[in-house]
Write an enzyme that holds these catalytic residues in place. Structure first.
Site, PDB file in Angstrom:
ATOM      1  CG  ASP A 194      -1.835  -1.148   1.327  1.00 16.86           C
ATOM      2  OD1 ASP A 194      -1.390  -2.280   1.064  1.00 16.86           O
ATOM      3  OD2 ASP A 194      -2.998  -0.941   1.688  1.00 16.86           O
ATOM      4  CG  ASP A 215      -2.880  -3.715  -1.437  1.00 18.55           C
ATOM      5  OD1 ASP A 215      -3.949  -3.071  -1.359  1.00 18.55           O
ATOM      6  OD2 ASP A 215      -2.752  -4.858  -0.980  1.00 18.55           O
ATOM      7  CG  ASP A 216      -6.068  -0.170  -1.426  1.00 18.47           C
ATOM      8  OD1 ASP A 216      -6.704  -0.454  -2.453  1.00 18.47           O
ATOM      9  OD2 ASP A 216      -6.357  -0.606  -0.293  1.00 18.47           O
ATOM     10  CG  HIS A 237      -5.154  -3.826  -5.166  1.00 10.35           C
ATOM     11  ND1 HIS A 237      -5.168  -4.675  -4.075  1.00 10.35           N
ATOM     12  CD2 HIS A 237      -4.466  -4.485  -6.143  1.00 10.35           C
ATOM     13  CE1 HIS A 237      -4.518  -5.788  -4.369  1.00 10.35           C
ATOM     14  NE2 HIS A 237      -4.081  -5.691  -5.615  1.00 10.35           N
ATOM     15  NE  ARG A 270     -10.491  -1.568  -3.666  1.00 12.21           N
ATOM     16  CZ  ARG A 270      -9.746  -2.634  -3.310  1.00 12.21           C
ATOM     17  NH1 ARG A 270     -10.257  -3.851  -3.433  1.00 12.21           N
ATOM     18  NH2 ARG A 270      -8.519  -2.461  -2.871  1.00 12.21           N
ATOM     19  CE  LYS A 272     -10.546  -1.691   0.284  1.00 13.34           C
ATOM     20  NZ  LYS A 272      -9.536  -2.747   0.100  1.00 13.34           N
TER      21      LYS A 272
END
Length: 380
Positions: A194, A215-216, A237, A270, A272
């Site tokens: 991340d 990742d993010d 991500h 995104r 979530k």
């Protein structure tokens, strides 16, 4: 006739016994405070320990080509108005532990890089494709915890073992012109790398960051008044809110992600929320976002996150309200096997959304959208 007092004085004179005068009290001068040195430089294998020991007496600290021993944190909590400069190449010896490799806290602290510097934890030594989900224990890189009224700027970071920045308990923190280049992990097993994870912080601005990872790019798990602007994100991500839920703080309030590009990534935008948890996501704005080469979801908004995207039952315990998307450019950006827009909400838990000039195409329509707010569509 002598008075009683006079009689006593006469007797004292006659006998030679006069009272000894009381001496004046001794005055001890106040200790002189040691003045902080204006500039200190540390280098080599002993530089990390020497710098940490000297942080209280150095107003500006230059860390030049220091080598941090295995299992040690480069740990700073200096007085106010301290500047720490990374120069040359900073390295860390290998150890299987949780880290962090660097930690800063304090007020009015400036952390920056000199021209040509590099922070190189050499994460490939830990990469095994499992990240924080197994395999060898990997240290997180940079903990910015309880920093107030502070600045991090002009850092170049290469190959973090897992997460790069953990931002927690911060207020009025600005991060600008930071590059995180974990692109080598695309082929070498980098995972959970991340860029910026933010929790329980307020008034955080991240500007002009470049993140190449797995990742993010950014993940706002909780906090208020968070801004991410001018970012370039690749290989990860997405530009994420969450996952929200299951933590001590589960409120995301007023987040602006703007004027940024995300490419070669699993997701674009995104949001979530975890299934079965409670909390709140409100006042989130994505503006001026360009999507390129997205493999799975151009826009993914879910209230059924359960260890993975769209894995659980959608629940209503974490409402997503006042969500704004504007000027989202993603024509042809999604892979043909991916989905342009996926929205799965709990009953009545998504409301007051405003989407303007949102274009995301190239992939398929997601056929299992649920409880989509009025005026918003999963179809393109």
């Amino acid at each position: 006739m002598l008075s009683a007092l006079g009689s006593l004085a006469l007797i004292a004179w006659a006998t030679g016994v006069l009272a000894t005068p009381v001496p004046d009290p001794m005055i001890t001068p106040s200790p002189t405070l040691t003045k902080r040195q204006s500039a200190c430089t540390f280098s080599g294998s002993d530089g990390a320990a020497a710098a940490m020991e000297s942080q209280a007496i150095c107003a500006t600290m230059t860390l030049s080509n220091i080598a941090v021993p295995s299992g040690d944190t480069l740990d700073f909590n200096p007085p106010e108005d301290t500047t720490v400069i990374f120069a040359g190449t900073t390295t860390w010896d290998y150890a299987e532990w949780e880290g962090p490799l660097v930690r800063f806290k304090g007020s009015r602290i400036t952390i920056k890089g000199a021209a040509g510097h590099k922070l190189n934890p050499d994460g490939a030594r830990w990469w095994d494709g499992k990240g924080s989900n197994g395999g060898v224990t990997k240290p997180k890189f940079f903990a910015a915890h309880s920093l107030e009224d502070s600045l991090i700027e002009n850092l170049y970071i290469e190959n973090t073992p897992v997460h790069a920045f953990s931002i927690s308990g911060c207020d009025n923190l600005t991060i600008r012109n930071v590059t995180i280049d974990d692109s080598a992990g695309d082929e070498a097993g980098g995972h959970n790398t991340d860029g910026f994870d933010i929790g329980s912080s307020s008034n955080v601005v991240i500007a002009d960051a470049k993140v190449y990872n797995q990742d993010d790019c950014i993940a706002v798990n909780s906090g208020t008044n968070i801004t991410f602007t001018g970012g370039t994100c690749s290989g990860g991500h997405g530009l994420s809110i969450g996952s929200v839920g299951g933590r001590s703080n589960n409120v995301v309030d007023t987040v602006t992600i703007k004027d940024s590009t995300i490419s070669k990534s699993t997701n674009g935008i995104r949001v979530k929320a975890k299934s079965g948890e409670t909390g709140e996501i409100k006042g989130v704005t994505y503006s001026g976002i360009t999507l390129e080469a997205i493999s799975k979801y151009g826009i993914l908004i879910e209230q059924n996150y359960d260890g993975g995207d769209l894995h659980g039952e959608p629940t209503s315990g974490i409402p997503i309200t006042d969500l704004t998307l504007e000027n989202i450019s993603g024509a042809g950006a999604v892979d043909s096997n991916g989905y342009n827009i996926a929205i799965v909400c709990g009953d009545g838990a998504c409301s007051d959304w405003t989407w303007t000039d949102v274009t995301v195409t190239g992939g398929k329509d997601y056929g299992s959208c649920q409880n989509v707010p009025s005026g918003i569509s999963c179809s393109t």
